[in-house]
Motif scaffolding. Structure first.
Motif, mmCIF file in Angstrom:
data_model
loop_
_atom_site.group_PDB
_atom_site.id
_atom_site.type_symbol
_atom_site.label_atom_id
_atom_site.label_comp_id
_atom_site.label_asym_id
_atom_site.label_seq_id
_atom_site.Cartn_x
_atom_site.Cartn_y
_atom_site.Cartn_z
ATOM 1 N N UNK A 238 7.975 -3.662 -4.450
ATOM 2 C CA UNK A 238 8.215 -4.505 -3.273
ATOM 3 C C UNK A 238 9.275 -3.899 -2.374
ATOM 4 N N UNK A 239 10.340 -3.374 -2.982
ATOM 5 C CA UNK A 239 11.415 -2.783 -2.190
ATOM 6 C C UNK A 239 10.936 -1.557 -1.420
ATOM 7 N N UNK A 240 9.914 -0.896 -1.937
ATOM 8 C CA UNK A 240 9.364 0.278 -1.257
ATOM 9 C C UNK A 240 8.291 -0.101 -0.230
ATOM 10 N N UNK A 241 7.977 -1.389 -0.135
ATOM 11 C CA UNK A 241 6.967 -1.813 0.820
ATOM 12 C C UNK A 241 5.547 -1.536 0.368
ATOM 13 N N UNK A 242 5.328 -1.454 -0.936
ATOM 14 C CA UNK A 242 3.994 -1.213 -1.486
ATOM 15 C C UNK A 242 3.542 -2.468 -2.214
ATOM 16 N N UNK A 243 2.452 -3.070 -1.770
ATOM 17 C CA UNK A 243 1.897 -4.287 -2.360
ATOM 18 C C UNK A 243 0.628 -3.899 -3.106
ATOM 19 N N UNK A 244 0.764 -3.722 -4.419
ATOM 20 C CA UNK A 244 -0.371 -3.252 -5.211
ATOM 21 C C UNK A 244 -1.535 -4.225 -5.175
ATOM 22 N N UNK A 245 -1.255 -5.517 -5.302
ATOM 23 C CA UNK A 245 -2.335 -6.502 -5.304
ATOM 24 C C UNK A 245 -3.102 -6.474 -3.979
ATOM 25 N N UNK A 246 -2.378 -6.365 -2.881
ATOM 26 C CA UNK A 246 -3.040 -6.321 -1.579
ATOM 27 C C UNK A 246 -3.899 -5.075 -1.439
ATOM 28 N N UNK A 247 -3.393 -3.942 -1.894
ATOM 29 C CA UNK A 247 -4.168 -2.705 -1.819
ATOM 30 C C UNK A 247 -5.439 -2.802 -2.651
ATOM 31 N N UNK A 248 -5.359 -3.460 -3.810
ATOM 32 C CA UNK A 248 -6.555 -3.645 -4.637
ATOM 33 C C UNK A 248 -7.572 -4.527 -3.915
ATOM 34 N N UNK A 249 -7.104 -5.592 -3.296
ATOM 35 C CA UNK A 249 -8.022 -6.501 -2.600
ATOM 36 C C UNK A 249 -8.656 -5.841 -1.373
ATOM 37 N N UNK A 250 -7.913 -4.933 -0.722
ATOM 38 C CA UNK A 250 -8.380 -4.349 0.523
ATOM 39 C C UNK A 250 -9.147 -3.040 0.353
ATOM 40 N N UNK A 251 -9.027 -2.405 -0.806
ATOM 41 C CA UNK A 251 -9.646 -1.094 -1.030
ATOM 42 C C UNK A 251 -10.805 -1.244 -2.006
ATOM 43 N N UNK A 252 -12.003 -1.105 -1.537
ATOM 44 C CA UNK A 252 -13.185 -1.353 -2.358
ATOM 45 C C UNK A 252 -13.183 -0.486 -3.618
ATOM 46 N N UNK A 253 -13.292 -1.157 -4.755
ATOM 47 C CA UNK A 253 -13.436 -0.460 -6.026
ATOM 48 C C UNK A 253 -12.167 0.109 -6.611
#
Length: 393
Positions: A238-253
């Motif tokens: 979070x401090x680095x500005x990386x949202x893993x859950x969001x990237x999973x939802x937005x990146x197919x597969x």
């Protein structure tokens, strides 16, 4: 001893590798053995089968007023936390004898709770893992149809994550190891031979994720990936500005595997864990005690290689389903699952293995043929290839 002992849980590791080989058809995976992956660091470094001090020396089991506690003091600033752990300002430069004396005055539950709040890697012999081996935190969309090799972004360091990336590479994936320009993987200098075995054949890029340009470049690369391996605590991302859950939802597969000490549900999400103390938290030392009445470690930081194997298998299994997901692995949970499944399959063999292991304490680890290593990329060697818009570091 009439024969060298099997490393505890190596049979379970064999089963995971066999399942991975069947899934992928990889001859390289089929040729691997669990005992090799669990024992290669120890054999290469001449480690002995451990008693109360871990094979690598960074963790020790101490008696308390009730149940023994494992405490890892592997990082440079761990000892600075001892005064707060013991409530004693004179404990900052204590040797093992003094630490043992202070441990013996306290209850395990108090020490573990306080130690985890302070950020120490600590575990009690009789605790139960707070989270299961595998949890699905976020679900993504369907994977696009492609015939190219999977692209794996390995953001991890040390042992479990790099091993997972290595195993995925053996199945034919293209693996890119990402390191910090300022704080490279400590295994590079700490154990170059193990680093070479775990990171051979991977491309390497070096970034400073505090820099917006580097962070944006990494996120863009992740959006091109099929699998991400990561082992940071939630607040670090979070401090680095990386949202893993969001990237999973937005990146197919996209399959994102997060390796943790104790899971990401509840307070355990912020607990520090390394291979030896997580093995204790998962119940391996308790199983050794119950089988032999001896206190000791059941391998060489075995939560690390076991979790690396499980991480690779979980990523491949989820990818085969054709949908993205964020998978959370708990190292202590992996050990607990391995023990439970070994007991269910053949408890007598498990007890015999632990008994043989105890009898080998003080002897060298069982000999294995060390795996050869291939080319290892230098730090940032592939920055220009993957980020041609940036000057090479």
């Amino acid at each position: 001893m009439t024969a060298p002992p099997a490393i505890p849980l190596s049979r379970w590791a064999d089963a995971q590798l066999e399942a991975m080989a069947m899934r992928t058809g990889s001859d390289a995976i089929a040729a691997l053995r669990g005992g090799t992956l669990l024992g290669e660091r120890a054999v290469a470094n001449g480690f002995a089968v451990p008693g109360r001090r871990s094979a690598g020396g960074g963790c020790r089991l101490y008696d308390t007023l009730d149940t023994p506690v494992a405490l890892t003091l592997a990082r440079a600033d761990d000892r600075a936390l001892l005064p707060a752990l013991f409530g004693d300002a004179t404990a900052d430069d204590s040797g093992d004898a003094v630490i043992a004396e202070r441990m013996a005055r306290a209850h395990a539950c108090d020490l573990v709770a306080r130690g985890r709040m302070l950020g120490l890697a600590i575990a009690a012999l009789d605790e139960a893992p707070s989270n299961p081996a595998l949890t699905i935190m976020a679900k993504g969309g369907a994977a696009p149809v492609t015939d190219r090799a999977p692209l794996v972004i390995d953001l991890t360091a040390l042992w479990a994550g790099p091993l997972a990336g290595h195993l995925l590479g053996l199945t034919g994936a293209q693996v890119i190891k990402v390191e910090s320009r300022n704080r490279p993987d400590r295994m590079r200098e700490g154990d170059p031979a193990l680093f070479a075995r775990l990171n051979q054949g991977k491309a390497n890029i070096a970034l400073d994720l505090r820099e917006p340009t580097d962070r944006d470049s990494l996120i863009a690369l992740i959006r091109r990936a099929d699998i991400v391996l990561e082992a940071a605590r939630p607040r670090a991302l979070r401090q680095l500005g990386i949202d893993a859950d969001q990237l999973v939802r937005e990146t197919s597969g996209l399959v994102w595997v997060t390796i943790t000490g104790h899971g990401m549900v509840g307070d355990a999400a912020e607990w520090i864990g390394f291979g030896d103390d997580c093995s204790v938290a998962g119940g391996l030392s308790a199983a050794l005690r119950d089988a032999t009445s001896a206190i000791g470690f059941g391998g060489d930081a075995c939560a690390d290689p076991l979790t690396g194997i499980v991480a690779a298998r979980a990523a491949l299994d989820k990818r085969a389903q054709g949908v993205g997901a964020r998978l959370i692995l708990s190292m202590s949970g992996v050990v607990a699952q391995a023990l439970a499944e070994e007991r269910a399959q053949d408890e007598a063999t498990l007890i015999a293995t632990l008994t043989h292991w105890k009898a080998a304490q003080g002897h060298l680890f069982p000999a294995i043929a060390l795996r050869p290593t291939g080319p290892v990329a230098s730090l940032g060697a592939d920055n220009a290839l993957w980020f041609p818009q940036h000057a090479p570091c």
